[in-house]
Design an enzyme around this catalytic site. Structure first.
Site, PDB file in Angstrom:
ATOM      1  N   GLU A 271      39.888   1.129  57.387  1.00  0.00           N
ATOM      2  CA  GLU A 271      40.481   1.355  56.063  1.00  0.00           C
ATOM      3  C   GLU A 271      40.367   0.130  55.148  1.00  0.00           C
ATOM      4  O   GLU A 271      40.385   0.266  53.924  1.00  0.00           O
ATOM      5  CB  GLU A 271      41.948   1.787  56.189  1.00  0.00           C
ATOM      6  CG  GLU A 271      42.144   3.179  56.802  1.00  0.00           C
ATOM      7  CD  GLU A 271      42.194   3.153  58.332  1.00  0.00           C
ATOM      8  OE1 GLU A 271      41.881   2.101  58.941  1.00  0.00           O
ATOM      9  OE2 GLU A 271      42.565   4.197  58.920  1.00  0.00           O
TER      10      GLU A 271
ATOM     11  N   PHE B 229      56.883   8.407  64.113  1.00  0.00           N
ATOM     12  CA  PHE B 229      55.533   8.053  64.531  1.00  0.00           C
ATOM     13  C   PHE B 229      54.681   7.689  63.311  1.00  0.00           C
ATOM     14  O   PHE B 229      54.621   8.449  62.342  1.00  0.00           O
ATOM     15  CB  PHE B 229      54.896   9.221  65.296  1.00  0.00           C
ATOM     16  CG  PHE B 229      53.482   8.945  65.704  1.00  0.00           C
ATOM     17  CD1 PHE B 229      53.192   7.919  66.608  1.00  0.00           C
ATOM     18  CD2 PHE B 229      52.436   9.686  65.184  1.00  0.00           C
ATOM     19  CE1 PHE B 229      51.891   7.652  66.973  1.00  0.00           C
ATOM     20  CE2 PHE B 229      51.129   9.422  65.545  1.00  0.00           C
ATOM     21  CZ  PHE B 229      50.852   8.402  66.446  1.00  0.00           C
ATOM     22  N   GLN B 230      54.075   6.552  63.347  1.00  0.00           N
ATOM     23  CA  GLN B 230      53.217   6.029  62.270  1.00  0.00           C
ATOM     24  C   GLN B 230      53.945   5.931  60.937  1.00  0.00           C
ATOM     25  O   GLN B 230      53.348   6.094  59.874  1.00  0.00           O
ATOM     26  CB  GLN B 230      51.928   6.855  62.154  1.00  0.00           C
ATOM     27  CG  GLN B 230      51.069   6.720  63.410  1.00  0.00           C
ATOM     28  CD  GLN B 230      49.658   7.221  63.260  1.00  0.00           C
ATOM     29  OE1 GLN B 230      49.414   8.162  62.522  1.00  0.00           O
ATOM     30  NE2 GLN B 230      48.736   6.598  63.975  1.00  0.00           N
TER      31      GLN B 230
ATOM     32  N   LYS C 238      54.196  13.890  53.881  1.00  0.00           N
ATOM     33  CA  LYS C 238      53.463  15.053  54.386  1.00  0.00           C
ATOM     34  C   LYS C 238      54.036  16.354  53.813  1.00  0.00           C
ATOM     35  O   LYS C 238      53.287  17.252  53.414  1.00  0.00           O
ATOM     36  CB  LYS C 238      53.528  15.062  55.922  1.00  0.00           C
ATOM     37  CG  LYS C 238      52.520  15.988  56.551  1.00  0.00           C
ATOM     38  CD  LYS C 238      52.353  15.702  58.043  1.00  0.00           C
ATOM     39  CE  LYS C 238      51.267  16.590  58.627  1.00  0.00           C
ATOM     40  NZ  LYS C 238      51.056  16.345  60.067  1.00  0.00           N
TER      41      LYS C 238
ATOM     42  N   MET D 101      31.736 -22.966  55.372  1.00  0.00           N
ATOM     43  CA  MET D 101      32.551 -23.619  54.351  1.00  0.00           C
ATOM     44  C   MET D 101      33.687 -24.414  54.982  1.00  0.00           C
ATOM     45  O   MET D 101      34.035 -25.506  54.508  1.00  0.00           O
ATOM     46  CB  MET D 101      33.103 -22.571  53.374  1.00  0.00           C
ATOM     47  CG  MET D 101      33.851 -23.166  52.201  1.00  0.00           C
ATOM     48  SD  MET D 101      32.878 -24.375  51.296  1.00  0.00           S
ATOM     49  CE  MET D 101      32.173 -23.370  50.003  1.00  0.00           C
TER      50      MET D 101
HETATM   51  C1  LIG Z   1      35.041 -20.449  48.399  1.00  0.00           C
HETATM   52  C2  LIG Z   1      35.393 -20.252  46.945  1.00  0.00           C
HETATM   53  C3  LIG Z   1      35.034 -21.213  46.022  1.00  0.00           C
HETATM   54  C4  LIG Z   1      35.279 -21.011  44.668  1.00  0.00           C
HETATM   55  N1  LIG Z   1      34.816 -21.940  43.783  1.00  0.00           N
HETATM   56  C5  LIG Z   1      34.880 -21.661  42.451  1.00  0.00           C
HETATM   57  C6  LIG Z   1      34.264 -22.523  41.488  1.00  0.00           C
HETATM   58  O1  LIG Z   1      33.646 -23.543  41.814  1.00  0.00           O
HETATM   59  N2  LIG Z   1      34.329 -22.168  40.189  1.00  0.00           N
HETATM   60  C7  LIG Z   1      34.975 -21.027  39.770  1.00  0.00           C
HETATM   61  O2  LIG Z   1      34.967 -20.722  38.583  1.00  0.00           O
HETATM   62  N3  LIG Z   1      35.588 -20.227  40.663  1.00  0.00           N
HETATM   63  C8  LIG Z   1      35.545 -20.516  41.972  1.00  0.00           C
HETATM   64  N4  LIG Z   1      36.129 -19.641  42.865  1.00  0.00           N
HETATM   65  C9  LIG Z   1      36.812 -18.442  42.340  1.00  0.00           C
HETATM   66  C10 LIG Z   1      38.226 -18.762  41.853  1.00  0.00           C
HETATM   67  O3  LIG Z   1      39.075 -18.861  42.962  1.00  0.00           O
HETATM   68  C11 LIG Z   1      38.731 -17.655  40.889  1.00  0.00           C
HETATM   69  O4  LIG Z   1      38.634 -16.405  41.520  1.00  0.00           O
HETATM   70  C12 LIG Z   1      37.932 -17.583  39.594  1.00  0.00           C
HETATM   71  O5  LIG Z   1      37.801 -18.855  39.011  1.00  0.00           O
HETATM   72  C13 LIG Z   1      38.622 -16.633  38.636  1.00  0.00           C
HETATM   73  O6  LIG Z   1      37.806 -16.375  37.535  1.00  0.00           O
HETATM   74  P1  LIG Z   1      38.421 -15.704  36.229  1.00  0.00           P
HETATM   75  O7  LIG Z   1      39.649 -16.444  35.822  1.00  0.00           O
HETATM   76  O8  LIG Z   1      37.308 -15.603  35.256  1.00  0.00           O
HETATM   77  O9  LIG Z   1      38.716 -14.202  36.717  1.00  0.00           O
HETATM   78  P2  LIG Z   1      40.074 -13.434  37.074  1.00  0.00           P
HETATM   79  O10 LIG Z   1      40.839 -14.145  38.091  1.00  0.00           O
HETATM   80  O11 LIG Z   1      39.672 -12.044  37.367  1.00  0.00           O
HETATM   81  O12 LIG Z   1      40.893 -13.472  35.727  1.00  0.00           O
HETATM   82  C14 LIG Z   1      40.467 -12.719  34.623  1.00  0.00           C
HETATM   83  C15 LIG Z   1      41.420 -12.938  33.469  1.00  0.00           C
HETATM   84  O13 LIG Z   1      40.974 -12.125  32.392  1.00  0.00           O
HETATM   85  C16 LIG Z   1      42.086 -11.433  31.845  1.00  0.00           C
HETATM   86  N5  LIG Z   1      41.624 -10.187  31.251  1.00  0.00           N
HETATM   87  C17 LIG Z   1      41.351  -9.007  31.889  1.00  0.00           C
HETATM   88  N6  LIG Z   1      40.976  -8.071  31.000  1.00  0.00           N
HETATM   89  C18 LIG Z   1      41.016  -8.663  29.779  1.00  0.00           C
HETATM   90  C19 LIG Z   1      40.745  -8.204  28.461  1.00  0.00           C
HETATM   91  N7  LIG Z   1      40.376  -6.939  28.210  1.00  0.00           N
HETATM   92  N8  LIG Z   1      40.873  -9.094  27.434  1.00  0.00           N
HETATM   93  C20 LIG Z   1      41.269 -10.370  27.667  1.00  0.00           C
HETATM   94  N9  LIG Z   1      41.554 -10.852  28.900  1.00  0.00           N
HETATM   95  C21 LIG Z   1      41.412 -10.010  29.946  1.00  0.00           C
HETATM   96  C22 LIG Z   1      43.028 -11.220  33.013  1.00  0.00           C
HETATM   97  O14 LIG Z   1      44.352 -11.024  32.567  1.00  0.00           O
HETATM   98  C23 LIG Z   1      42.852 -12.516  33.804  1.00  0.00           C
HETATM   99  O15 LIG Z   1      43.754 -13.512  33.406  1.00  0.00           O
HETATM  100  C24 LIG Z   1      35.941 -19.840  44.231  1.00  0.00           C
HETATM  101  C25 LIG Z   1      36.340 -18.898  45.174  1.00  0.00           C
HETATM  102  C26 LIG Z   1      36.062 -19.080  46.508  1.00  0.00           C
HETATM  103  C27 LIG Z   1      36.467 -18.023  47.484  1.00  0.00           C
HETATM  104  C1  LIG Z   2      39.660 -13.238  56.047  1.00  0.00           C
HETATM  105  C2  LIG Z   2      39.438 -14.701  55.903  1.00  0.00           C
HETATM  106  N1  LIG Z   2      39.721 -15.532  56.930  1.00  0.00           N
HETATM  107  C3  LIG Z   2      39.504 -16.865  56.809  1.00  0.00           C
HETATM  108  C4  LIG Z   2      39.002 -17.389  55.654  1.00  0.00           C
HETATM  109  C5  LIG Z   2      38.767 -18.887  55.507  1.00  0.00           C
HETATM  110  N2  LIG Z   2      37.336 -19.164  55.304  1.00  0.00           N
HETATM  111  C6  LIG Z   2      36.792 -19.380  54.091  1.00  0.00           C
HETATM  112  S1  LIG Z   2      35.142 -19.614  54.122  1.00  0.00           S
HETATM  113  C7  LIG Z   2      35.113 -19.444  55.800  1.00  0.00           C
HETATM  114  C8  LIG Z   2      33.831 -19.554  56.566  1.00  0.00           C
HETATM  115  C9  LIG Z   2      32.899 -18.451  56.295  1.00  0.00           C
HETATM  116  O1  LIG Z   2      31.874 -18.475  57.255  1.00  0.00           O
HETATM  117  P1  LIG Z   2      30.600 -17.579  57.085  1.00  0.00           P
HETATM  118  O2  LIG Z   2      30.981 -16.185  56.833  1.00  0.00           O
HETATM  119  O3  LIG Z   2      29.682 -17.813  58.232  1.00  0.00           O
HETATM  120  O4  LIG Z   2      29.961 -18.148  55.735  1.00  0.00           O
HETATM  121  P2  LIG Z   2      29.344 -19.610  55.452  1.00  0.00           P
HETATM  122  O5  LIG Z   2      30.437 -20.444  54.850  1.00  0.00           O
HETATM  123  O6  LIG Z   2      28.861 -20.164  56.748  1.00  0.00           O
HETATM  124  O7  LIG Z   2      28.249 -19.347  54.469  1.00  0.00           O
HETATM  125  C10 LIG Z   2      36.405 -19.213  56.309  1.00  0.00           C
HETATM  126  C11 LIG Z   2      36.737 -19.048  57.735  1.00  0.00           C
HETATM  127  C12 LIG Z   2      38.746 -16.478  54.601  1.00  0.00           C
HETATM  128  N3  LIG Z   2      38.292 -16.897  53.416  1.00  0.00           N
HETATM  129  N4  LIG Z   2      38.942 -15.156  54.761  1.00  0.00           N
END
Ligand SMILES: Cc1cc2nc3c(=O)[nH]c(=O)nc-3n(C[C@H](O)[C@H](O)[C@H](O)COP(=O)(O)OP(=O)(O)OC[C@H]3O[C@@H](n4cnc5c(N)ncnc54)[C@H](O)[C@@H]3O)c2cc1C
Ligand SMILES: Cc1ncc(C[n+]2csc(CCOP(=O)(O)OP(=O)(O)O)c2C)c(N)n1
Ligand SMILES: [Mg+2]
Length: 568
Positions: free
Chosen positions: A49, A111-112, A161, A473
């Site tokens: 799911e 259940f569930q 249900k 990472m």
């Molecule tokens: C491993 C990892 C590394 C990351 N590194 C980076 C990085 O280096 N740089 C980076 O940028 N991000 C990075 N991120 C992602 C980061 O965590 C955020 O998810 C991202 O920066 C959010 O982007 P956003 O604010 O554009 O989008 P969202 O979080 O989706 O926010 C969108 C915004 O737009 C607004 N909005 C929605 N609809 C409208 C509308 N019609 N008009 C006006 N406003 C609206 C919402 O209210 C919200 O505030 C990383 C994520 C991971 C998992």
């Molecule tokens: C469900 C979940 N568990 C743990 C993490 C923490 N985490 C972030 S990146 C990462 C490693 C990801 O490894 P892989 O899928 O092999 O990608 P790589 O970074 O090697 O490209 C982990 C464990 C996460 N983001 N999501």
């Protein structure tokens, strides 16, 4: 004519335009499944799911429509939690339907039985417990309106249900939702467009911060028109990628923790930041105390709660972005800002971010090579769905997205296991699009059971596993901040090509750069799903990197840039 609650559910979904639903049956949702056969909705049977919720999410992000998932009570519903939280963090509109035990059994540890509305209260925009057939239509229709309108997000409808089994007449006109906007008057957001225009027209070093909200508002063209008229460079967030074409001359690229060095430096040097539909995530700002200290700030966001939340701004405008830009445009002065643009350009020259892209093929296969080749071989036209980790950041750096909604990735929650199911959702939403999954060997192993869904549904989804033998990472953080103590990050996996074959999917293994093109071309030509196991350099790292909480301009750079390719 009387309908059962189950029939009313499907009739409501049809009226909402739902054509596809991702789900998994069980006892408490059986009446709904039984009634489903009478309605023109395609059901995609998932393997878990969590997958159903990511599929609904991928469907929504690829199409802009509301995605829909369905599951049974108890474990079916709790398996949805991660996907719901993922959609919540990235403002993705999905509606999740769950079965619930009979209304008379609620509270008896039946259940569930599980209090899924209680569990999902903080990770849904809204949720409903429906205990009577009379409430099914109004609540389901309202759920769609809530998911779609304003700031999009997930909504859950839990239907007992007995409410599915009992019958009633439906007054469809009376069931139509009437949402009213309610907000705390104390929240910011009433900034005057004239103040914004005054700042924009007088700025010497302005920068647009382009976020996910651009696509959610449908404001892609408006943002470009604004930037072009005022000659303001743009930087995107991870989720903003694709909202403005990567190849647009004013698009500098991604900001933040793994953003381009010149972008982060430009933010620190700017005298005006114009934040459009982005929420100043901590991955974007780094240390808030030293963030963009030279800049006045304008923030447009549809959600008042985002304004002045992380970054205090001078003009806070709570509005749909298109509306806000339409108000500004007649007053935006044409300007020549070539001096500022040149200053940023010179910084590109000393950047090391793209260094490994043109490394010679010395027997090593770098993830950056794979992604860059994939970009060229697909002419940049694919919808790429990434998982979470190093490969996600390399994709953001090396696949240049010119199209809106062509990068689908879990940003806010950073949910490993997202990519494969979300790609299935994207392919169902856009059957004509070429869909590629870019996933790590870790994340793939979290939801790879959905390969069976791909086969059962006959979907042409290609999977590029960036296999570095590590939870890469996390390994990178251990290398940089924990003296290379690799606790629990080395990772084995199955022979992914053989695994794919066992599902009836074409599998290939690639360990040399010279083999990348053949494998990608074969996958593209086959017209059916393929899995390619790219066995890449194991201990490579993503550069640049702003350590968590550090100043945005204090980036860790690749130790010795080998080849300078900033012009690429
Ligand atoms: C491993 C990892 C590394 C990351 N590194 C980076 C990085 O280096 N740089 C980076 O940028 N991000 C990075 N991120 C992602 C980061 O965590 C955020 O998810 C991202 O920066 C959010 O982007 P956003 O604010 O554009 O989008 P969202 O979080 O989706 O926010 C969108 C915004 O737009 C607004 N909005 C929605 N609809 C409208 C509308 N019609 N008009 C006006 N406003 C609206 C919402 O209210 C919200 O505030 C990383 C994520 C991971 C998992
Ligand atoms: C469900 C979940 N568990 C743990 C993490 C923490 N985490 C972030 S990146 C990462 C490693 C990801 O490894 P892989 O899928 O092999 O990608 P790589 O970074 O090697 O490209 C982990 C464990 C996460 N983001 N999501
Ligand atoms: Mg890995």
């Amino acid at each position: 004519m009387k309908l059962t609650g189950a029939q009313i559910l499907w009739e409501s979904l049809v009226r909402e335009g739902v054509t596809d639903i991702f789900g998994y049956p069980g006892g408490a949702i059986l009446p709904a499944y039984d009634a489903m056969l009478g309605y023109p909705i395609r059901h995609i049977l998932v393997r878990h799911e969590q997958g159903a919720t990511h599929m609904a999410d991928g469907y929504a992000r690829a199409s802009g429509k509301v995605g829909c998932a369905i599951a049974t009570s108890g474990p079916g519903a709790t398996n949805m939690v991660t996907g719901i939280a993922t959609a919540m963090m990235d403002s993705s509109p999905i509606v999740c339907i769950t079965g619930q035990v009979g209304s008379k059994l609620i509270g008896s540890d039946a259940f569930q039985e599980c209090d899924i509305t209680g569990i999902t209260l903080p990770i849904t925009k809204h949720n409903y417990l429906v205990t009577r057939p009379e409430d099914v239509a109004p609540m389901v229709l309202e759920a769609f309106a809530v998911a779609r309108e304003g700031r999009p997000g997930p909504v859950l409808v839990d239907i007992t249900k007995d409410a599915q089994q009992a019958s009633c007449e439906v007054d469809w006109a009376a069931a139509e939702p009437h949402l009213t906007e309610a907000f705390d008057e104390a929240l910011p957001g009433d900034g005057d467009w004239r103040d914004a225009i005054a700042l924009i027209n007088s700025a010497e070093r302005p920068l647009i911060l382009a976020g996910h909200g651009i696509m959610q508002s449908g404001a892609e063209r408006d943002v470009i028109a604004f930037a072009e008229r005022a000659q303001i460079p743009m930087a995107t967030t991870l989720l903003g990628i694709g909202g403005i074409p990567a190849s647009h001359p004013l698009n500098l690229g991604m900001m933040g923790m793994h953003g381009e060095a010149w972008v982060n430096n430009a933010i620190q040097e700017a005298d005006l930041l114009i934040a459009l539909g982005m929420r100043f995530d901590d991955r974007v700002t780094g240390n808030l105390k030293t963030y963009a200290l030279n800049a006045r700030k304008i923030h447009v966001d549809i959600d008042r709660a985002e304004l002045n939340k992380n970054v205090r701004v001078d003009v806070a405008i709570a509005k749909d972005l298109r509306g806000a830009l339409a108000e500004w445009m007649p007053h935006v002065e044409k300007r020549d800002r070539s001096g500022w643009l040149r200053t940023i350009d010179t910084q590109k020259g000393d950047s090391a971010v793209r260094d490994i892209q043109s490394l010679p093929d010395d027997g090593h296969l770098y993830a950056a090579h794979v992604i860059n080749d994939l970009w060229r071989l697909t002419s940049g036209d694919a919808v790429v769905v990434t998982d979470v980790g190093q490969h996600q950041m390399w994709e953001a750096q090396y696949y240049k997205h010119d199209r809106s909604r062509s990068l689908i990735t879990s940003g806010g929650l950073g949910t490993m296991g997202f990519a494969l199911p979300a790609a299935i959702g994207a392919k169902v939403a856009r059957p004509d699009a070429e869909v590629w999954v870019v996933v790590g060997d870790g994340g793939f192993q979290m939801t790879m059971c959905e390969l069976a869904t791909i086969v059962q549904e006959g979907l042409d989804v290609n999977v590029a596993i960036i296999n570095n033998g590590y939870l890469g990472m996390v390994r990178q953080w251990q290398e940089f901040f924990y003296e290379k103590r690799y606790a629990a990050t080395p990772l084995i996996g199955p022979d992914f090509a053989k695994l794919a074959e066992s599902f009836g999917i074409n599998g290939a293994t690639v360990a040399r750069r010279g083999e990348v093109a053949d494998a990608v071309n074969a996958a593209r030509r086959s017209g059916r799903a393929a899995v390619i196991d790219f066995q890449v350099e194991q201990e490579d790292s993503v550069f640049p990197m702003v350590p968590a909480g550090a100043d945005l301009h204090k980036m860790i750079r690749r130790p010795s840039p080998i080849v300078e390719t900033a012009a690429d």
